[in-house]
Design a protein around this motif. Sequence first.
Motif, mmCIF file in Angstrom:
data_model
loop_
_atom_site.group_PDB
_atom_site.id
_atom_site.type_symbol
_atom_site.label_atom_id
_atom_site.label_comp_id
_atom_site.label_asym_id
_atom_site.label_seq_id
_atom_site.Cartn_x
_atom_site.Cartn_y
_atom_site.Cartn_z
ATOM 1 N N GLU A 46 0.847 -1.193 0.000
ATOM 2 C CA GLU A 46 0.000 0.000 0.000
ATOM 3 C C GLU A 46 0.881 1.241 0.000
ATOM 4 O O GLU A 46 2.085 1.175 0.222
ATOM 5 C CB GLU A 46 -0.894 0.007 1.244
ATOM 6 C CG GLU A 46 -1.878 -1.155 1.283
ATOM 7 C CD GLU A 46 -2.731 -1.123 2.530
ATOM 8 O OE1 GLU A 46 -2.594 -0.159 3.324
ATOM 9 O OE2 GLU A 46 -3.526 -2.050 2.703
ATOM 10 N N LEU A 47 0.249 2.377 -0.245
ATOM 11 C CA LEU A 47 0.979 3.639 -0.291
ATOM 12 C C LEU A 47 1.573 3.996 1.071
ATOM 13 O O LEU A 47 2.654 4.588 1.154
ATOM 14 C CB LEU A 47 0.052 4.766 -0.766
ATOM 15 C CG LEU A 47 0.690 6.124 -1.018
ATOM 16 C CD1 LEU A 47 1.799 6.010 -2.070
ATOM 17 C CD2 LEU A 47 -0.346 7.125 -1.452
ATOM 18 N N GLU A 48 0.881 3.605 2.140
ATOM 19 C CA GLU A 48 1.403 3.892 3.477
ATOM 20 C C GLU A 48 2.714 3.167 3.741
ATOM 21 O O GLU A 48 3.524 3.615 4.551
ATOM 22 C CB GLU A 48 0.386 3.501 4.553
ATOM 23 C CG GLU A 48 -0.802 4.421 4.620
ATOM 24 C CD GLU A 48 -2.017 3.805 3.967
ATOM 25 O OE1 GLU A 48 -1.987 2.607 3.651
ATOM 26 O OE2 GLU A 48 -2.996 4.542 3.766
ATOM 27 N N ASP A 49 2.922 2.023 3.102
ATOM 28 C CA ASP A 49 4.171 1.285 3.279
ATOM 29 C C ASP A 49 5.363 2.088 2.783
ATOM 30 O O ASP A 49 6.431 2.065 3.391
ATOM 31 C CB ASP A 49 4.107 -0.059 2.556
ATOM 32 C CG ASP A 49 3.117 -1.009 3.181
ATOM 33 O OD1 ASP A 49 2.835 -0.853 4.385
ATOM 34 O OD2 ASP A 49 2.621 -1.900 2.472
ATOM 35 N N TYR A 50 5.189 2.809 1.686
ATOM 36 C CA TYR A 50 6.281 3.631 1.159
ATOM 37 C C TYR A 50 6.571 4.817 2.089
ATOM 38 O O TYR A 50 7.733 5.158 2.320
ATOM 39 C CB TYR A 50 5.950 4.144 -0.241
ATOM 40 C CG TYR A 50 5.911 3.049 -1.275
ATOM 41 C CD1 TYR A 50 7.088 2.517 -1.762
ATOM 42 C CD2 TYR A 50 4.693 2.554 -1.736
ATOM 43 C CE1 TYR A 50 7.074 1.505 -2.706
ATOM 44 C CE2 TYR A 50 4.664 1.547 -2.682
ATOM 45 C CZ TYR A 50 5.852 1.026 -3.159
ATOM 46 O OH TYR A 50 5.822 0.025 -4.081
ATOM 47 N N GLY A 51 5.534 5.439 2.608
ATOM 48 C CA GLY A 51 5.717 6.562 3.526
ATOM 49 C C GLY A 51 6.382 6.142 4.820
ATOM 50 O O GLY A 51 7.286 6.818 5.314
ATOM 51 N N SER A 52 5.934 5.030 5.372
ATOM 52 C CA SER A 52 6.540 4.569 6.618
ATOM 53 C C SER A 52 7.965 4.071 6.381
ATOM 54 O O SER A 52 8.832 4.217 7.251
ATOM 55 C CB SER A 52 5.693 3.484 7.263
ATOM 56 O OG SER A 52 5.496 2.412 6.385
ATOM 57 N N PHE A 53 8.230 3.501 5.212
ATOM 58 C CA PHE A 53 9.586 3.087 4.858
ATOM 59 C C PHE A 53 10.512 4.301 4.812
ATOM 60 O O PHE A 53 11.620 4.282 5.359
ATOM 61 C CB PHE A 53 9.558 2.375 3.504
ATOM 62 C CG PHE A 53 10.888 1.894 3.028
ATOM 63 C CD1 PHE A 53 11.481 0.775 3.587
ATOM 64 C CD2 PHE A 53 11.554 2.545 2.005
ATOM 65 C CE1 PHE A 53 12.711 0.312 3.138
ATOM 66 C CE2 PHE A 53 12.776 2.100 1.556
ATOM 67 C CZ PHE A 53 13.349 0.982 2.123
#
Length: 83
Positions: A46-53
């Motif tokens: 998901e897009l949140e995975d990239y932000g949290s990464f």
Amino acid sequence: MISKTKDSIYPNFNNYFKKLFPFIFIPTLLVSLFSDSYITNNPFEELEDYGSFLFVILFSLLMATILSSVIISLIWTFTKKVD
């Protein structure tokens, strides 16, 4: 009182810091990034995975910078002669 010796290789803290910082910062950053399970096992579904990464990488970068600076400052302090 801390005295500075004239026969020192690094006459001031700025030169000492600039020479030693990469040797402490890079290994510290690599250990912190490779030991974090969130970075190595992130599914990126998901897009949140990239932000949290990105957040985890930037936080690790900040912490490695602070830790390296403190270590260099302590080494500088304890290696100087005390009057």
